[in-house]
Write a protein that holds these residues in place. Structure first.
Motif, PDB file in Angstrom:
ATOM      1  N   ASP A   9      -2.981   2.778  -7.433  1.00 18.77           N
ATOM      2  CA  ASP A   9      -3.012   1.348  -7.147  1.00 18.77           C
ATOM      3  C   ASP A   9      -4.450   0.919  -6.861  1.00 18.77           C
ATOM      4  OD1 ASP A   9      -2.530  -1.251  -6.543  1.00 18.77           O
ATOM      5  OD2 ASP A   9      -1.124  -0.866  -4.911  1.00 18.77           O
ATOM      6  N   ARG A  12      -5.738  -1.281  -3.865  1.00 17.46           N
ATOM      7  CA  ARG A  12      -5.811  -0.747  -2.505  1.00 17.46           C
ATOM      8  C   ARG A  12      -7.087   0.053  -2.285  1.00 17.46           C
ATOM      9  NH1 ARG A  12      -1.047  -1.829   0.057  1.00 17.46           N
ATOM     10  NH2 ARG A  12       0.762  -2.098  -1.258  1.00 17.46           N
ATOM     11  N   ALA A  69      -2.428   3.887  -1.759  1.00 20.68           N
ATOM     12  CA  ALA A  69      -3.232   3.884  -2.974  1.00 20.68           C
ATOM     13  C   ALA A  69      -2.942   5.111  -3.845  1.00 20.68           C
ATOM     14  CB  ALA A  69      -4.715   3.846  -2.636  1.00 20.68           C
TER      15      ALA A  69
END
Length: 84
Positions: A9, A12, A69
């Motif tokens: 991700d 993040r 993340a």
């Protein structure tokens, strides 16, 4: 199994960059005529001013902000039921 953690991700990750718009210690620049000068991470404002820096990356720039993340660990879910 092979400890191959990946960032899944990118939203993040730390992405804070200080510029002349956010700090008085940094000088504005014209990207068409100048090459921007980076102030070292974590340096004091007086150091940035003395070297004529144009931007400074945050100390956590490019690093994961939290465990969300990374990819999720492998999970197995089993559901059992009994009918009488």
């Amino acid at each position: 199994m092979f400890n191959n953690d990946k960032i899944t991700d990118p939203q993040r990750l730390g992405t804070t960059v200080s510029t002349a718009a956010t700090s008085t210690a940094l000088l504005p620049f014209d990207p068409a005529k100048q090459t921007p000068i980076e102030c070292p991470r974590g340096a004091a404002a007086s150091v940035c001013t003395a070297m004529g820096a144009n931007y400074q990356l945050a100390a956590n720039f490019g690093q994961p902000l939290n465990d969300l993340a990374y990819q999720r660990p492998r999970t197995f879910r089993i559901s059992l039921g009994a009918r009488f």
